[in-house]
Design a protein around this motif. Structure first.
Motif, PDB file in Angstrom:
ATOM      1  N   SER A 166     -11.675  -6.357   0.964  1.00  0.00           N
ATOM      2  CA  SER A 166     -12.166  -5.563   2.091  1.00  0.00           C
ATOM      3  C   SER A 166     -11.224  -5.654   3.280  1.00  0.00           C
ATOM      4  O   SER A 166     -10.975  -4.659   3.971  1.00  0.00           O
ATOM      5  CB  SER A 166     -13.572  -6.035   2.496  1.00  0.00           C
ATOM      6  N   GLU A 167     -10.694  -6.848   3.515  1.00  0.00           N
ATOM      7  CA  GLU A 167      -9.766  -7.020   4.632  1.00  0.00           C
ATOM      8  C   GLU A 167      -8.440  -6.322   4.352  1.00  0.00           C
ATOM      9  O   GLU A 167      -7.805  -5.791   5.278  1.00  0.00           O
ATOM     10  CB  GLU A 167      -9.545  -8.509   4.909  1.00  0.00           C
ATOM     11  N   ILE A 168      -8.017  -6.304   3.089  1.00  0.00           N
ATOM     12  CA  ILE A 168      -6.793  -5.581   2.731  1.00  0.00           C
ATOM     13  C   ILE A 168      -6.947  -4.099   3.066  1.00  0.00           C
ATOM     14  O   ILE A 168      -6.054  -3.467   3.642  1.00  0.00           O
ATOM     15  CB  ILE A 168      -6.463  -5.776   1.247  1.00  0.00           C
ATOM     16  N   LYS A 169      -8.089  -3.528   2.718  1.00  0.00           N
ATOM     17  CA  LYS A 169      -8.331  -2.118   3.036  1.00  0.00           C
ATOM     18  C   LYS A 169      -8.322  -1.902   4.549  1.00  0.00           C
ATOM     19  O   LYS A 169      -7.788  -0.897   5.038  1.00  0.00           O
ATOM     20  CB  LYS A 169      -9.666  -1.678   2.439  1.00  0.00           C
ATOM     21  N   ARG A 170      -8.926  -2.820   5.287  1.00  0.00           N
ATOM     22  CA  ARG A 170      -8.934  -2.674   6.745  1.00  0.00           C
ATOM     23  C   ARG A 170      -7.521  -2.747   7.310  1.00  0.00           C
ATOM     24  O   ARG A 170      -7.150  -1.965   8.191  1.00  0.00           O
ATOM     25  CB  ARG A 170      -9.811  -3.766   7.379  1.00  0.00           C
ATOM     26  N   MET A 171      -6.713  -3.701   6.825  1.00  0.00           N
ATOM     27  CA  MET A 171      -5.325  -3.816   7.277  1.00  0.00           C
ATOM     28  C   MET A 171      -4.547  -2.533   7.015  1.00  0.00           C
ATOM     29  O   MET A 171      -3.748  -2.092   7.848  1.00  0.00           O
ATOM     30  CB  MET A 171      -4.629  -4.980   6.576  1.00  0.00           C
TER      31      MET A 171
ATOM     32  N   ASP B  69       9.085 -10.031   7.963  1.00  0.00           N
ATOM     33  CA  ASP B  69       7.792  -9.608   8.499  1.00  0.00           C
ATOM     34  C   ASP B  69       6.865 -10.805   8.533  1.00  0.00           C
ATOM     35  O   ASP B  69       6.431 -11.311   7.492  1.00  0.00           O
ATOM     36  CB  ASP B  69       7.194  -8.496   7.636  1.00  0.00           C
ATOM     37  N   CYS B  70       6.560 -11.282   9.724  1.00  0.00           N
ATOM     38  CA  CYS B  70       5.687 -12.452   9.898  1.00  0.00           C
ATOM     39  C   CYS B  70       4.229 -12.010   9.891  1.00  0.00           C
ATOM     40  O   CYS B  70       3.845 -11.107  10.634  1.00  0.00           O
ATOM     41  CB  CYS B  70       6.014 -13.158  11.213  1.00  0.00           C
ATOM     42  N   GLY B  71       3.423 -12.650   9.080  1.00  0.00           N
ATOM     43  CA  GLY B  71       2.023 -12.264   8.972  1.00  0.00           C
ATOM     44  C   GLY B  71       1.894 -10.910   8.306  1.00  0.00           C
ATOM     45  O   GLY B  71       1.218 -10.019   8.825  1.00  0.00           O
ATOM     46  N   THR B  72       2.487 -10.760   7.150  1.00  0.00           N
ATOM     47  CA  THR B  72       2.585  -9.436   6.514  1.00  0.00           C
ATOM     48  C   THR B  72       1.257  -8.890   6.028  1.00  0.00           C
ATOM     49  O   THR B  72       1.116  -7.695   5.812  1.00  0.00           O
ATOM     50  CB  THR B  72       3.599  -9.497   5.351  1.00  0.00           C
ATOM     51  N   GLY B  73       0.257  -9.736   5.831  1.00  0.00           N
ATOM     52  CA  GLY B  73      -1.064  -9.240   5.444  1.00  0.00           C
ATOM     53  C   GLY B  73      -1.041  -8.549   4.098  1.00  0.00           C
ATOM     54  O   GLY B  73      -0.641  -9.118   3.081  1.00  0.00           O
ATOM     55  N   SER B  74      -1.445  -7.289   4.073  1.00  0.00           N
ATOM     56  CA  SER B  74      -1.494  -6.527   2.831  1.00  0.00           C
ATOM     57  C   SER B  74      -0.113  -6.198   2.287  1.00  0.00           C
ATOM     58  O   SER B  74       0.005  -5.765   1.141  1.00  0.00           O
ATOM     59  CB  SER B  74      -2.268  -5.219   3.048  1.00  0.00           C
ATOM     60  N   GLY B  75       0.930  -6.370   3.102  1.00  0.00           N
ATOM     61  CA  GLY B  75       2.296  -6.128   2.674  1.00  0.00           C
ATOM     62  C   GLY B  75       2.752  -4.693   2.776  1.00  0.00           C
ATOM     63  O   GLY B  75       3.902  -4.365   2.438  1.00  0.00           O
TER      64      GLY B  75
END
Length: 349
Positions: free
Chosen positions: A73-78, A113-119
């Protein structure tokens, strides 16, 4: 000094984004970087070691102070947030990255990229600059496995540690939405500057958590009690965990405190609408994406409010329902202020 470099600017949104969605540890070779690094390559049978559950969401285990989720869910939000920012900036970044990459004398170009999240940022930038090696660093292995050949992901905790790369290794360093996981932001910036090549560029982007309305005015609680209460509780929790909520609005000053950067800082900001009232088609698109991002973000705050503020889950859900009411039926227009800053490194460390 150029006035554009000495004061903050507002970002003007005028068009839609393009469719292009050795043994020596200081040698800079990939093998030597890995020997310095405490990053990890994750195989599928090890993934469970990198996640924990809290309040129904999956969180990382590398930095327990960072309490936003690391789940689907967080990936989709990112990804929603990423698309929204592309419309705001008409690009994946502020600053002339193309000139930076073209001006460096080194044969191999590198982007971090620092803090890339979903990439997603890494993937798109790797596609835009196939001549550059793009590395995304994050706390959790949530990035795609199928990526461009010049794109890689590593696990590393950026909070208070030396970056696992040699001096002057990167041409561009991009840091977006990372301050909520970094308790010593000035130290982090000094480390970024250390691993940045001369004439390289650092790019920062952070969203303010202060509830705002038109003309960047603080939102009056009487017009949005649920919305302002929730964000005030979240800001309180960030403080309890040692994070400075004033970081987003101080990006320019923080960069100017680094000697190698201080004379080349450009700061900008964008007041982003949250909702569907804008008449301009581009602003309407931004407002819609911003609204979806904020609606999903409310639920991403649950682990923080439960785990840090000690609230019961039922209390948090009621708080979110009240905030949603203000988001769905606003008496006053909500905005979020995004702060951006970039600087070129002109000297040594």
């Amino acid at each position: 000094m150029d006035l554009a470099r000495s004061r903050s600017q507002s970002i003007s949104v005028s068009s839609s984004p393009s469719n292009s969605d050795s043994d020596d540890p200081r040698s800079g070779s990939p093998s030597s970087v890995r020997s310095l690094s405490s990053t990890s390559t994750v195989s599928s049978d090890r993934e469970e070691a990198f996640f924990r559950d809290l309040a129904g969401r999956k969180l990382n285990t590398m930095n327990v102070a960072y309490t936003l989720p690391s789940d689907s869910s967080e990936i989709k939000r990112m990804d929603q947030e990423h698309r929204m920012l592309k419309f705001v900036l008409n690009s994946n970044y502020v600053g002339n990255v193309k000139d930076v990459l073209a001006s460096t004398k080194e044969k191999e170009k590198r982007i971090l990229d620092c803090g890339t999240g979903s990439g997603l940022w890494c993937i798109e930038v790797a596609e835009e600059f196939p001549q550059a090696s793009v590395i995304g660093v994050d706390l959790a292995p949530i990035q795609p496995r199928v990526v461009p050949p010049n794109c890689t992901f590593e696990l590393f905790d950026l909070d208070g540690q030396q970056l696992p790369y040699p001096d002057g290794y990167f041409d561009v360093i991009h840091c977006r939405s990372v301050y909520m996981g970094i308790r010593n932001y000035p130290l982090f910036l000094r480390e970024c500057t250390r691993v940045l090549r001369r004439n390289g560029m650092i790019i920062l982007a952070e969203a303010d958590t202060q509830p705002l309305t038109d003309n960047k005015r603080p939102m009056a609680p009487e017009y949005a009690q649920g919305w302002t209460t929730l964000w005030n509780e979240y800001r309180k929790s960030l403080g309890k965990n040692g994070f400075d909520v004033t970081i987003p609005s101080r990006l320019r000053g923080l960069l100017q405190e680094v000697p190698a950067l201080r004379d080349n800082v450009v700061a900008q900001e964008a007041l982003v609408p949250i909702g569907t009232w804008p008449k301009d088609p581009l602003l309407l698109t931004i407002g819609q994406l911003s609204w979806m991002n904020q609606d999903n973000l409310l639920f991403s705050l649950i682990p923080t409010l439960v785990g840090v503020n000690g609230m019961r889950e039922d209390q948090v859900k009621k708080l979110i329902e009240a905030a949603q009411k203000d988001l769905y039926y606003p008496q006053i227009r909500p905005y979020v202020c995004w702060h951006f800053a970039h600087a070129r490194k002109i000297g040594g460390r």
